[in-house]
Design a protein around this motif. Structure first.
Motif, PDB file in Angstrom:
ATOM      1  N   LYS A  36      -8.267  -6.444   8.326  1.00 55.12           N
ATOM      2  CA  LYS A  36      -7.490  -5.082   8.502  1.00 55.12           C
ATOM      3  C   LYS A  36      -6.065  -5.843   8.438  1.00 55.12           C
ATOM      4  CE  LYS A  36      -5.601  -1.216  11.034  1.00 55.12           C
ATOM      5  NZ  LYS A  36      -5.653  -0.656  12.473  1.00 55.12           N
ATOM      6  N   ILE A  37      -5.205  -5.375   6.864  1.00 53.92           N
ATOM      7  CA  ILE A  37      -4.210  -5.591   6.837  1.00 53.92           C
ATOM      8  C   ILE A  37      -2.948  -4.357   7.039  1.00 53.92           C
ATOM      9  CG2 ILE A  37      -2.492  -6.817   5.401  1.00 53.92           C
ATOM     10  CD1 ILE A  37      -4.895  -8.064   4.195  1.00 53.92           C
ATOM     11  N   SER A  38      -1.809  -4.403   7.589  1.00 49.26           N
ATOM     12  CA  SER A  38      -1.124  -3.146   7.769  1.00 49.26           C
ATOM     13  C   SER A  38       0.357  -3.670   7.725  1.00 49.26           C
ATOM     14  CB  SER A  38      -1.174  -2.659   9.120  1.00 49.26           C
ATOM     15  OG  SER A  38      -0.236  -1.625   9.273  1.00 49.26           O
ATOM     16  N   GLY A  39       1.178  -2.958   6.749  1.00 51.99           N
ATOM     17  CA  GLY A  39       2.411  -3.157   6.716  1.00 51.99           C
ATOM     18  C   GLY A  39       3.299  -1.850   7.157  1.00 51.99           C
ATOM     19  N   GLY A  40       4.275  -2.053   7.957  1.00 52.19           N
ATOM     20  CA  GLY A  40       4.873  -0.789   8.565  1.00 52.19           C
ATOM     21  C   GLY A  40       6.217  -0.732   8.420  1.00 52.19           C
ATOM     22  N   ALA A  41       7.047   0.284   8.418  1.00 52.22           N
ATOM     23  CA  ALA A  41       8.566   0.347   8.777  1.00 52.22           C
ATOM     24  C   ALA A  41       8.849   1.560   9.478  1.00 52.22           C
ATOM     25  CB  ALA A  41       9.141   0.500   7.407  1.00 52.22           C
ATOM     26  N   LEU A  42      10.032   1.291  10.366  1.00 55.32           N
ATOM     27  CA  LEU A  42      10.353   2.719  10.906  1.00 55.32           C
ATOM     28  C   LEU A  42      11.930   2.518  10.893  1.00 55.32           C
ATOM     29  CD1 LEU A  42      12.101   2.046  14.145  1.00 55.32           C
ATOM     30  CD2 LEU A  42      10.101   1.045  14.694  1.00 55.32           C
ATOM     31  N   VAL A  43      12.554   3.943  10.836  1.00 58.72           N
ATOM     32  CA  VAL A  43      13.924   4.138  10.593  1.00 58.72           C
ATOM     33  C   VAL A  43      14.279   5.340  11.748  1.00 58.72           C
ATOM     34  CG1 VAL A  43      13.622   5.601   8.915  1.00 58.72           C
ATOM     35  CG2 VAL A  43      15.718   4.591   9.093  1.00 58.72           C
TER      36      VAL A  43
END
Length: 264
Positions: free
Chosen positions: A88-95
């Protein structure tokens, strides 16, 4: 909609979060999906201990946070109950910012990965890790509030340390959190009897006070554990870890950690 009384975060202050969130997920082929969520919440930090440091006292107040989280995930795991192979590979961003209607201006980036390998005699080798960073949005002067900072320690990463105890601290030894974190865990599990597995593991991680800074003190541990598969709510994980590397403010004694549930 949610209300969370996070009294367990600290002995020096209380934190309550309440608000609402909406989440949308779009499949991208057989194993991948994209996800977006919007959260608006009120965060209150109060009941500050009189002996707390000024750094903790400065966090007191109410915050209105309006944020968007984005993630892209590729998941080939064969099961979430007992994962024997896949990744499982996950890339994330929050603003989060005033342009969304809140008063907390921060952004964050993350990359998480896990790989599982099936070995002879039903042994399973797994490698998991994550890197994360947060910073103020648009060069804001208010800084990253403590509820958006990064911590390590506890059942989900560095199991030889107390919960959230790895990273920058104040003069009283109270965790303040950092703006950059990275960790990796290596585990080998093996069957003992039906529905019971043993495990040996090694964890290593770092939390730095600045964004995009990987130069913090390295903390690591080794340990043993049990995996019990008796409940429909998911496996019970019992781990005992002993620090091998610890900065001068961390307890170097062994820690027992308990966890329950699936790891989605």
């Amino acid at each position: 909609m949610f209300y969370r009384d996070l009294y367990y975060l600290s002995d020096e202050y209380d934190q309550q979060n309440y608000g609402a969130a909406i989440n949308l997920r779009k499949p991208l082929g057989e194993h991948a999906y994209a996800e977006i969520s919007y959260t608006i919440q009120n965060v209150t930090i109060d009941n500050i201990d009189e002996e707390a440091s000024q750094a903790i006292k400065d966090e007191e107040g109410e915050y209105l946070q309006s944020k968007i989280d984005l993630s892209l995930v590729h998941d080939t795991r064969d099961s979430v109950y007992i994962t024997r192979k896949g990744h499982k590979i996950s890339g994330g961003a929050l603003v989060s910012g005033d342009f969304l209607g809140g008063d907390v201006g921060v952004y964050g980036l993350s990359l998480e990965a896990a790989q599982y390998v099936s070995l002879p005699m039903d042994m399973i080798f797994s490698v998991e890790g994550a890197v994360r960073t947060v910073d103020t949005l648009g060069g804001g002067e208010d800084g990253v509030p403590i509820f958006e900072r990064l911590f390590l320690g506890g059942a989900n990463n560095l199991r030889g340390f107390d919960y959230r105890d790895v990273g920058p601290k104040d003069e009283n030894g109270e965790p303040l959190g950092g703006k950059t974190s990275a960790y990796a865990t290596f585990e080998l599990s093996f069957p003992i009897i039906e529905k019971v597995r043993g495990a040996v593991f090694y964890d290593v991680g770092v939390v730095s006070g600045d964004s995009y800074d990987w130069g913090g003190d390295v903390n690591s541990d080794v340990g043993v554990g049990l995996r019990l598969f008796f409940l429909p709510t998911g496996p019970i994980r019992l781990d005992f870890g002993v620090p091998m590397q610890a900065d001068e403010e961390n307890d170097s004694g062994g820690k027992f950690n308990f966890n329950l549930g699936y790891r989605f």
